[in-house]
Design an enzyme around this catalytic site. Structure first.
Site, PDB file in Angstrom:
ATOM      1  CD  GLN A  96      77.636  65.998  -3.503  1.00 30.83           C
ATOM      2  OE1 GLN A  96      77.251  66.269  -2.376  1.00 30.83           O
ATOM      3  NE2 GLN A  96      78.691  66.597  -4.036  1.00 30.83           N
ATOM      4  NE  ARG A 150      89.935  70.732  -2.067  1.00 29.09           N
ATOM      5  CZ  ARG A 150      90.377  71.006  -3.295  1.00 29.09           C
ATOM      6  NH1 ARG A 150      90.349  72.245  -3.767  1.00 29.09           N
ATOM      7  NH2 ARG A 150      90.852  70.063  -4.060  1.00 29.09           N
ATOM      8  CD  GLU A 168      84.277  72.395  -4.536  1.00 24.66           C
ATOM      9  OE1 GLU A 168      85.109  71.889  -5.301  1.00 24.66           O
ATOM     10  OE2 GLU A 168      84.222  72.126  -3.331  1.00 24.66           O
TER      11      GLU A 168
HETATM   12  N1  MTE Z   1      75.402  73.430  -8.497  1.00 26.41           N
HETATM   13  C1  MTE Z   1      74.119  73.061  -8.254  1.00 26.41           C
HETATM   14  N2  MTE Z   1      73.136  73.604  -9.000  1.00 26.41           N
HETATM   15  N3  MTE Z   1      73.812  72.162  -7.282  1.00 26.41           N
HETATM   16  C2  MTE Z   1      74.785  71.594  -6.485  1.00 26.41           C
HETATM   17  O1  MTE Z   1      74.482  70.770  -5.621  1.00 26.41           O
HETATM   18  N4  MTE Z   1      77.201  71.480  -5.970  1.00 26.41           N
HETATM   19  C3  MTE Z   1      78.488  72.180  -6.034  1.00 26.41           C
HETATM   20  C4  MTE Z   1      78.803  72.616  -7.461  1.00 26.41           C
HETATM   21  N5  MTE Z   1      77.677  73.263  -8.058  1.00 26.41           N
HETATM   22  C5  MTE Z   1      76.148  71.986  -6.719  1.00 26.41           C
HETATM   23  C6  MTE Z   1      76.403  72.901  -7.767  1.00 26.41           C
HETATM   24  C7  MTE Z   1      79.622  71.395  -5.531  1.00 26.41           C
HETATM   25  S1  MTE Z   1      79.866  71.319  -3.868  1.00 26.41           S
HETATM   26  C8  MTE Z   1      80.506  70.782  -6.368  1.00 26.41           C
HETATM   27  S2  MTE Z   1      81.867  69.973  -5.775  1.00 26.41           S
HETATM   28  C9  MTE Z   1      80.310  70.778  -7.822  1.00 26.41           C
HETATM   29  O2  MTE Z   1      79.119  71.450  -8.213  1.00 26.41           O
HETATM   30  C10 MTE Z   1      80.250  69.327  -8.290  1.00 26.41           C
HETATM   31  O3  MTE Z   1      79.978  69.220  -9.631  1.00 26.41           O
HETATM   32  P1  MTE Z   1      81.108  69.363 -10.766  1.00 26.41           P
HETATM   33  O4  MTE Z   1      82.327  68.662 -10.287  1.00 26.41           O
HETATM   34  O5  MTE Z   1      80.482  68.721 -11.934  1.00 26.41           O
HETATM   35  O6  MTE Z   1      81.331  70.829 -10.930  1.00 26.41           O
HETATM   36 MO1  MOS Z   2      81.660  69.650  -3.395  1.00 25.59          MO
HETATM   37  S1  MOS Z   2      81.869  70.270  -1.459  1.00 25.59           S
HETATM   38  O1  MOS Z   2      83.310  69.015  -3.425  1.00 25.59           O
HETATM   39  O2  MOS Z   2      80.708  68.253  -3.135  1.00 25.59           O
END
Ligand code: MTE
Ligand code: MOS
Length: 764
Positions: free
Chosen positions: A198, A311, A713
């Protein structure tokens, strides 16, 4: 042609995902001479490394074996605080701690060589338990406090008072694609690393540190991850650095892919918390003072724990104004794997804490939980300031709950459940709601920046690149929609490409749900730049003022004259106009003093509300979630289909955390739950048969990208209603015993809670 945004466009890889044609790292054609790697893990929870003998392993043909001593640079991949080695140095601090890495022409050969590695240990006393670690004063970082006012005085002066405790467990990310990296040495000392990460920039830094290289010599690339959920924010750096170290010594490409059991043992998870509170309030349940300790099990090193706890403390208010507050975060060190980011990043534990406080107040007063919450909601001045000093300007808490009530008819639902329970002594139902307020932006202000790179080719096709990574959450399609909309072209004309530190540098992790906010805006800035230049070229061509040029429906028009977008691109090129631009964005208005935990860390808040009905079998402790109703704010949604998927997925993942996913360690500190046979993530049958999601479609009051809001999240925390509903079902039982249930609400814990309520067992 309709607009490309605010429509339910499918995920850019949807077809590839379902047909198996999406290329993950392990599917990539293997480079010539590729070696396969494996890790030698510590069998001890805590021990001094007396000696490491790699000679027998290294004697095998084609084998490369490395330990900390073989690091040419600095053996440190820490994301925040220094001193976190990629390979254990001097001591091992948990069972599963990587000590040696071995690469060979085949994985079998690597494993055979690893079996010949001789490591002598001198075992040391280990802290395996959170309570013991707290008591022993073992810490990975200093305590943190968020608060204001004279809490002791507020507690003493309050007419009523409750104290309580609740614990919640960790959670394995259980991404479908495990941790993996492929390192390919290039000319001179350059190295290219394909990493399922990530955070490509942090992987780049980790590799550069370990190899002693300038950042510019290291390129990290990722096309997509097969899920991450926070588990590939800092943890992926370790894997990338070890693969690169092996490749450096072998002068050959190396693939390091962790099998599931090793992945679960060797890499970090969600932080378990122990939460204790002392709350003072009045007869309405309105809180005057709250003293709360949130102690996190951080594992062996800090990793991201300081930010996670920060957080947690900034979300322990959730939707409530608490005049005198002290939230104290304790960062306990145990001899278990270092815990890390996991969807919600501490906020789920913080919100669980305050909701258990609210519930304990409601029970004490025998008032409905919703009434107690409503008495404490953020409101008008002066009840609109959080304990960390941010004004809640976009408050839609009561409104969101009202929408939920209108959709779900909570009163009628409650009556149905009471009627059911009246005739059902063994299967008991429970119902609970949950409001959320989630702050969007990284607490660390610096991270709230992003870059993008957009090229328009002379046929009108667009190459889109930005610093965000795709992990299944749909970021790439959302940003592509934003760019297509800016150019007035179809989504099929925008080609997304792999994230690379060589294209967009110095990026932030794709995390904190801010991926589309940040990268969408950066890409929009780049697209608008090119669009402005193209408009100039076309205006000159038509002999009209530039203000008359419009981009829509795949055309660039002035009055009734028009060129296709491709023709306009070609014309611009002929006129020697640059068709490439880098965009940059930084979130406005935010600032946060980390030392004082004060400021405006969040650009805005995302809200939501949910209700769930559960059935509890009081003879077996089994729980089923029968119905869930969800209302989620996502601003003006960029893509309602993606957002719906995010809400459903996050909610079910939250149910997993709070009910069936349980990590267990044996007495020696070895993780006992290392695969799907013993670690139970929610399956399709655990999804509530009735799961209704309503996306509130109202623009963000802040100027985010096309007025959307983050969604990745926040909905995970809505699942706290399931946990509260289980407690509600237990409370419906006859008996005067207290309600005590920790998370996850496994059948064993539910049975204990039932016995405690019934008075047949007197444990706390
Ligand atoms: N959705 C999927 N399908 N797979 C993932 O690994 N990670 C989550 C969320 N949704 C995740 C997910 C987490 S921890 C975060 S922080 C956000 O996606 C990150 O992506 P975004 O900032 O584009 O929403
Ligand atoms: Mo999401 S826990 O902020 O990668």
């Amino acid at each position: 042609m309709s607009r490309a945004v605010h429509v339910p466009a499918r995920h850019e890889s949807a077809n590839a995902h379902v047909s198996g044609r999406a290329i993950y790292l392990d599917d990539m054609p293997e480079p010539l001479g590729l070696l396969h790697a494996t890790l030698v893990l510590s069998p001890h929870a805590h021990a001094r490394i007396v000696s490491i003998d790699l000679s027998a392993a290294r004697a095998l043909p084609g084998v490369v074996a490395v330990a900390a001593a073989d690091v040419p640079g600095v053996n440190d991949i820490a994301p925040i605080r220094p001193g976190e080695p990629a390979l254990a140095e001097g001591e091992v601090e948990y069972v599963g701690h990587p000590v040696v890495a071995v690469a060979a022409p085949t994985l079998d050969a690597a494993r055979a060589a690893a079996a010949l590695v001789k490591i002598e240990y001198e075992p040391l006393p280990a802290l395996l338990d959170l309570d013991a670690a707290i008591a022993a004063g073992a810490r990975v970082a200093p305590d943190q406090t968020v608060g204001r006012g004279d809490v002791a005085a507020a507690l003493d002066g309050a007419p009523r008072r409750v104290t309580g405790e609740v614990r919640c467990g960790g959670q394995d990310h259980f991404y479908l694609e495990g941790q993996i990296a492929i390192a390919v040495p290039g000319e001179d000392r350059d190295i290219q690393v394909y990493s399922s990460t990530q955070h490509p920039t942090e992987a780049q830094h980790g590799v550069a540190h370990v190899l002693g290289l300038p950042f510019a010599a290291v390129t990290v690339e990722v096309r997509r991850m097969g899920g991450a959920f926070g588990g590939k924010e800092s943890q992926a750096t370790i894997i990338a650095a070890i693969a690169a170290l092996l490749a450096h010594h072998a002068r050959k490409p190396v693939k390091l892919r962790l099998p599931r059991d090793v992945d679960m043992e060797a890499t970090g998870k969600r932080h378990p918390f122990r939460i204790r509170w002392d709350a003072g309030f009045d007869d309405e349940g309105r809180i005057a003072g709250l003293d709360m300790e949130l102690a996190a099990d951080c594992g062996n090193v800090a990793d991201l724990s300081t930010a996670v706890v920060s957080r947690a403390l900034c979300h322990a208010d959730n939707c409530y104004f608490i005049p005198a507050t002290r939230f104290r975060g304790v960062l306990a060190k145990t001899n278990t794997v270092s815990n890390t980011a996991f969807r919600g990043f501490g906020a789920p534990q913080g919100m669980l804490a305050i909701e258990c406080v609210m519930e304990s107040i409601a029970r004490h007063l025998r008032r409905p939980l919703e009434a107690v919450r409503a008495a404490n909601y953020y409101g008008e001045v002066p009840r609109n300031v959080t304990p960390y000093g941010q004004e809640v300007e976009d408050n839609i808490i009561a409104e969101t709950m009202a929408v939920l009530d209108a959709k779900a008819d909570l009163a009628a639902w409650r009556r149905d459940i009471a009627a059911f329970n009246g005739a059902s002594p063994v299967i008991r139902k429970g119902l609970a709601t949950m409001p959320i307020k989630f702050g969007v932006s990284f607490n660390l202000t610096t991270l709230n920046q992003a870059g993008a790179l957009v090229h328009v080719y002379t046929d009108g096709s667009v190459h889109l690149n930005h610093g965000g990574t795709e992990m299944g959450q749909g970021l790439f399609v959302k940003v592509a929609q934003v760019v297509a909309d800016a150019f007035g072209i179809g989504l099929d004309q925008v080609h997304v490409s792999a994230t690379s530190t060589a294209k967009v540098p110095n990026t932030s992790p794709t995390a904190a749900s801010s991926g589309s906010d940040l990268n969408g805006m950066a890409a929009l800035v780049a697209a608008r730049e090119i669009k402005g230049r193209m408009a100039g070229a076309v205006a000159e061509h038509f002999g009209v003022p530039v203000e008359e040029i419009a981009f829509a429906d795949g055309q660039v028009t002035a009055g009734n004259r028009s060129l296709s977008f491709g023709e306009a691109a070609k014309l611009s090129w002929q006129k020697r106009v640059q068709l490439s631009a880098a965009g940059f964005y930084k979130t406005p208005k935010i600032h946060f003093d980390l030392a004082k935990s004060e400021g405006r860390p969040f650009y805005y808040y995302t809200y939501g509300a949910a209700a769930a009905e559960v059935a509890v079998d009081t003879l077996t402790g089994a729980v089923r979630v029968l119905r869930a109703e969800i209302v989620q704010d996502c601003g003006r949604s960029l893509n309602p289909a993606i957002d719906l998927g995010q809400v459903e997925g996050a909610f079910v993942q939250g149910i997993g955390w709070l009910t069936c996913e349980e990590l267990k360690w044996d007495a020696a500190g070895r993780l006992a739950t290392r695969g799907p046979s013993t670690y139970k993530i929610p399956g399709s049958r655990d999804v509530p048969p009735v799961l209704r999601v309503h996306l509130m479609d109202q623009p963000n009051r802040e100027e985010t990208v096309l007025r959307s809001k983050a969604v990745g999240e926040p909905p995970l925390m809505l699942a706290i209603c399931v946990f509260l509903a289980i407690r509600d079902a237990v409370a419906s039982l006859e008996g005067q015993g207290p309600i005590h249930l920790d998370a996850p609400a496994s059948p064993e814990r539910v049975l204990d809670a039932v016995a405690l309520r019934a008075g047949t067992r007197d444990v706390g």
